[in-house]
Design a protein around this motif. Sequence first.
Motif, PDB file in Angstrom:
ATOM      1  N   GLY A  40      17.024  10.398  -2.848  1.00 46.94           N
ATOM      2  CA  GLY A  40      16.071  11.477  -3.084  1.00 46.94           C
ATOM      3  C   GLY A  40      16.009  12.470  -1.935  1.00 46.94           C
ATOM      4  N   GLU A  41      15.384  12.037  -0.846  1.00 52.65           N
ATOM      5  CA  GLU A  41      15.195  12.940   0.298  1.00 52.65           C
ATOM      6  C   GLU A  41      16.537  13.477   0.799  1.00 52.65           C
ATOM      7  OE1 GLU A  41      12.040  13.756   1.275  1.00 52.65           O
ATOM      8  OE2 GLU A  41      11.520  12.510  -0.443  1.00 52.65           O
ATOM      9  N   GLY A  42      17.577  12.681   0.674  1.00 47.56           N
ATOM     10  CA  GLY A  42      18.897  13.067   1.170  1.00 47.56           C
ATOM     11  C   GLY A  42      19.527  14.213   0.388  1.00 47.56           C
ATOM     12  N   HIS A  86      14.150   5.576   3.588  1.00 44.50           N
ATOM     13  CA  HIS A  86      13.381   4.419   3.130  1.00 44.50           C
ATOM     14  C   HIS A  86      11.990   4.341   3.733  1.00 44.50           C
ATOM     15  CE1 HIS A  86      16.872   2.862   1.021  1.00 44.50           C
ATOM     16  NE2 HIS A  86      17.596   3.004   2.111  1.00 44.50           N
ATOM     17  N   GLY A  87      11.623   5.285   4.594  1.00 46.52           N
ATOM     18  CA  GLY A  87      10.271   5.264   5.143  1.00 46.52           C
ATOM     19  C   GLY A  87      10.267   5.380   6.650  1.00 46.52           C
ATOM     20  N   ARG A  88       9.056   5.435   7.223  1.00 48.80           N
ATOM     21  CA  ARG A  88       8.902   5.806   8.635  1.00 48.80           C
ATOM     22  C   ARG A  88       8.471   4.680   9.549  1.00 48.80           C
ATOM     23  NH1 ARG A  88       9.956  11.391   9.379  1.00 48.80           N
ATOM     24  NH2 ARG A  88       9.465  12.461   7.452  1.00 48.80           N
ATOM     25  N   LEU A 125      17.478  -2.614  -4.180  1.00 46.50           N
ATOM     26  CA  LEU A 125      17.434  -1.227  -4.646  1.00 46.50           C
ATOM     27  C   LEU A 125      16.091  -0.598  -4.313  1.00 46.50           C
ATOM     28  CD1 LEU A 125      19.255  -1.266  -8.106  1.00 46.50           C
ATOM     29  CD2 LEU A 125      20.154  -0.644  -5.854  1.00 46.50           C
ATOM     30  N   ASP A 126      16.154   0.597  -3.745  1.00 43.17           N
ATOM     31  CA  ASP A 126      14.948   1.379  -3.482  1.00 43.17           C
ATOM     32  C   ASP A 126      14.749   2.328  -4.655  1.00 43.17           C
ATOM     33  OD1 ASP A 126      13.101   3.286  -2.723  1.00 43.17           O
ATOM     34  OD2 ASP A 126      13.771   3.370  -0.633  1.00 43.17           O
ATOM     35  N   GLU A 127      13.736   2.029  -5.457  1.00 39.88           N
ATOM     36  CA  GLU A 127      13.415   2.871  -6.626  1.00 39.88           C
ATOM     37  C   GLU A 127      12.065   3.535  -6.428  1.00 39.88           C
ATOM     38  OE1 GLU A 127      14.579   2.895 -10.239  1.00 39.88           O
ATOM     39  OE2 GLU A 127      16.551   2.033  -9.841  1.00 39.88           O
ATOM     40  N   ILE A 128      11.740   3.774  -5.172  1.00 41.43           N
ATOM     41  CA  ILE A 128      10.428   4.346  -4.863  1.00 41.43           C
ATOM     42  C   ILE A 128      10.295   5.752  -5.440  1.00 41.43           C
ATOM     43  CG2 ILE A 128       9.062   5.205  -2.888  1.00 41.43           C
ATOM     44  CD1 ILE A 128      10.113   2.553  -1.449  1.00 41.43           C
ATOM     45  N   GLN A 129      11.355   6.534  -5.338  1.00 37.79           N
ATOM     46  CA  GLN A 129      11.305   7.901  -5.873  1.00 37.79           C
ATOM     47  C   GLN A 129      11.892   7.981  -7.285  1.00 37.79           C
ATOM     48  OE1 GLN A 129      12.805  12.295  -4.418  1.00 37.79           O
ATOM     49  NE2 GLN A 129      11.990  10.927  -2.896  1.00 37.79           N
ATOM     50  N   CYS A 130      12.954   7.254  -7.536  1.00 36.39           N
ATOM     51  CA  CYS A 130      13.666   7.445  -8.807  1.00 36.39           C
ATOM     52  C   CYS A 130      13.173   6.516  -9.918  1.00 36.39           C
ATOM     53  CB  CYS A 130      15.171   7.264  -8.601  1.00 36.39           C
ATOM     54  SG  CYS A 130      15.648   5.608  -8.099  1.00 36.39           S
ATOM     55  N   LEU A 137      20.260   0.179  -1.097  1.00 38.98           N
ATOM     56  CA  LEU A 137      20.488   1.590  -1.427  1.00 38.98           C
ATOM     57  C   LEU A 137      19.456   2.120  -2.402  1.00 38.98           C
ATOM     58  CD1 LEU A 137      22.667   2.057  -4.336  1.00 38.98           C
ATOM     59  CD2 LEU A 137      23.500   0.181  -2.959  1.00 38.98           C
ATOM     60  N   GLU A 138      19.275   3.444  -2.363  1.00 41.58           N
ATOM     61  CA  GLU A 138      18.478   4.107  -3.386  1.00 41.58           C
ATOM     62  C   GLU A 138      19.397   4.306  -4.591  1.00 41.58           C
ATOM     63  OE1 GLU A 138      17.854   6.942   0.019  1.00 41.58           O
ATOM     64  OE2 GLU A 138      16.466   7.797  -1.443  1.00 41.58           O
ATOM     65  N   THR A 139      18.922   3.962  -5.761  1.00 43.99           N
ATOM     66  CA  THR A 139      19.755   4.149  -6.953  1.00 43.99           C
ATOM     67  C   THR A 139      20.107   5.634  -7.101  1.00 43.99           C
ATOM     68  OG1 THR A 139      18.388   2.390  -7.886  1.00 43.99           O
ATOM     69  CG2 THR A 139      19.959   3.451  -9.369  1.00 43.99           C
ATOM     70  N   ASN A 172       0.810  -1.228   0.000  1.00 44.41           N
ATOM     71  CA  ASN A 172       0.000   0.000   0.000  1.00 44.41           C
ATOM     72  C   ASN A 172       0.837   1.269   0.000  1.00 44.41           C
ATOM     73  OD1 ASN A 172      -2.598  -1.504   0.564  1.00 44.41           O
ATOM     74  ND2 ASN A 172      -1.319  -2.108   2.283  1.00 44.41           N
ATOM     75  N   SER A 173       2.134   1.125   0.106  1.00 43.50           N
ATOM     76  CA  SER A 173       3.001   2.303   0.196  1.00 43.50           C
ATOM     77  C   SER A 173       4.431   1.888  -0.111  1.00 43.50           C
ATOM     78  CB  SER A 173       2.958   2.883   1.613  1.00 43.50           C
ATOM     79  OG  SER A 173       3.537   1.959   2.513  1.00 43.50           O
ATOM     80  N   GLY A 174       5.285   2.899  -0.242  1.00 48.05           N
ATOM     81  CA  GLY A 174       6.704   2.615  -0.428  1.00 48.05           C
ATOM     82  C   GLY A 174       7.314   1.988   0.808  1.00 48.05           C
ATOM     83  N   THR A 175       6.951   2.528   1.945  1.00 51.86           N
ATOM     84  CA  THR A 175       7.476   1.998   3.203  1.00 51.86           C
ATOM     85  C   THR A 175       7.217   0.501   3.315  1.00 51.86           C
ATOM     86  OG1 THR A 175       7.130   4.117   4.283  1.00 51.86           O
ATOM     87  CG2 THR A 175       7.278   2.196   5.715  1.00 51.86           C
ATOM     88  N   GLU A 176       6.007   0.110   3.008  1.00 51.14           N
ATOM     89  CA  GLU A 176       5.675  -1.319   3.099  1.00 51.14           C
ATOM     90  C   GLU A 176       6.432  -2.149   2.068  1.00 51.14           C
ATOM     91  OE1 GLU A 176       1.325  -2.291   3.685  1.00 51.14           O
ATOM     92  OE2 GLU A 176       1.308  -0.117   3.546  1.00 51.14           O
TER      93      GLU A 176
HETATM   94  C1  LIG Z   1      13.379   6.519  -1.684  1.00 48.43           C
HETATM   95  C2  LIG Z   1      12.153   6.385  -0.831  1.00 48.43           C
HETATM   96  N1  LIG Z   1      11.951   5.245  -0.151  1.00 48.43           N
HETATM   97  C3  LIG Z   1      10.841   5.086   0.600  1.00 48.43           C
HETATM   98  C4  LIG Z   1       9.897   6.074   0.737  1.00 48.43           C
HETATM   99  C5  LIG Z   1       8.682   5.867   1.567  1.00 48.43           C
HETATM  100  O1  LIG Z   1       7.561   5.722   0.735  1.00 48.43           O
HETATM  101  P1  LIG Z   1       6.086   6.009   1.274  1.00 48.43           P
HETATM  102  O2  LIG Z   1       6.047   7.425   1.744  1.00 48.43           O
HETATM  103  O3  LIG Z   1       5.194   5.728   0.097  1.00 48.43           O
HETATM  104  O4  LIG Z   1       5.814   5.051   2.382  1.00 48.43           O
HETATM  105  C6  LIG Z   1      10.098   7.289   0.072  1.00 48.43           C
HETATM  106  C7  LIG Z   1       9.153   8.393   0.218  1.00 48.43           C
HETATM  107  O5  LIG Z   1       9.436   9.542  -0.007  1.00 48.43           O
HETATM  108  C8  LIG Z   1      11.253   7.446  -0.739  1.00 48.43           C
HETATM  109  O6  LIG Z   1      11.496   8.580  -1.409  1.00 48.43           O
END
Ligand SMILES: Cc1ncc(COP(=O)(O)O)c(C=O)c1O
Length: 399
Positions: free
Chosen positions: A193-195, A138-140, A221-226, A188-190, A102-106
């Motif tokens: 983003g937030e950083g 990577h999420g909260r 790889l975390d490609e949630i943003q990129c 790692l995030e490819t 349901n989300s990137g975090t999950e």
């Molecule tokens: C690289 C990355 N990973 C994880 C997340 C967390 O995703 P979400 O807010 O959909 O739970 C984010 C959200 O900004 C993100 O940019």
Amino acid sequence: MADHTIKTAEEHLLHTYNRFPVTFCRGEGVYLYDENGKQYLDFAAGIGVCALGYAHPEYTKALQGQVGQLLHTSNLYYNRQIANAAKRATDGAKLERVFFTNSGTEAIEGAIKAAKKYAYQRDGHTDHEIIAMKGSFHGRSLGALSVTGNLHYQEAFAPLLPGIRFADFNDLDSVTALVNEKTCAILLETIQGEGGIYPATKEFLQEVKAICEAKDILLLLDEIQCGMGRTGEMFAWQQYGIRPDIMASAKGLGAGVPVGAFFLTEKVAEQSLVPGDHGTTYGGNPFVGAAVDAVFTIFEKENVIGNVQKLTKSLEETLDSFIEKYDFVAARRGVGFMQGLVLSVPVGEVVKKALEEGLVVLSAGSDVLRFLPPLIIEEKHIGEMAEKLKRVFDTFASE
Ligand SMILES: Cc1ncc(COP(=O)(O)O)c(C=O)c1O
């Protein structure tokens, strides 16, 4: 009306955000409108979510049709929408298996669990470590927070997951120094983003992959943003000549509908999560299935990724021109439609003034102005963004 909205929200929502005093109520194409009828050019896309902009006709029709047909049934049964979405998504990801969240975090949570289970299956114990990167996000949730390399987010919530080690991003020696017989995954995030928009160098990612292959460590790889076309490839790693073992996606995947996913190679899928190991009530329901399916259909039909490739140079040149013009604009970093300008004036104030000018942009890290436009922008929108941003920057130049 806008004042009333803000007052009601402030009275009842938990105060976890310092929101800008704007009340968006409608969107069309790459423009947002607030409750006072003011128009905004959007170069933020809901933090990289609204890849297709707003009220895209075909996307809207697909969602409306699905709402009237079937929203949810549960994962106890099959549904055609998510089956189609899974086929399209795994084709796009070039990874064989997917689990919808349901989300990137999950998606990150699932990726961590899959990696841990893979190592447990192999070694028969759970004494494993994950190497993550400093400056990452990577999420909260507690698992995702544990691998987020930023003390500011973690501090109050200890103890977090044990066995997480942090290396310096783009520094191979610092990764190598942490690898031991317990290491089960490197995450790692490819592109961070937030950083502050830091792309992984090709050399770094390829070397990390080589370490992973040599030692049966999984590359996550975390490609949630990129991901999802933002860099001019369906997923950013596809420009690096490597393939991850597990990948997390979200944001543009649903283009506005809350959906994430973690993808696995067939090998990892076969040797990790089995029935009973992982689940979700909502994840992958027919509604999000219809959304994901529509996103991939529209990407193909409208050559959305081709549009990113076509306009990247223009966006980069436009942003670079600010470096020459204003001495408080120090540098540009980014790939495709994921760009950042490093500023020496307060970024939050720039974002606020941009909103006043009718331009939506974001901050990242402590000093980066971040641009994540919808992937459907046209050349003229880059020009319009530049005009608005120039007016904002001029106010800082004259101060
Ligand atoms: C690289 C990355 N990973 C994880 C997340 C967390 O995703 P979400 O807010 O959909 O739970 C984010 C959200 O900004 C993100 O940019």
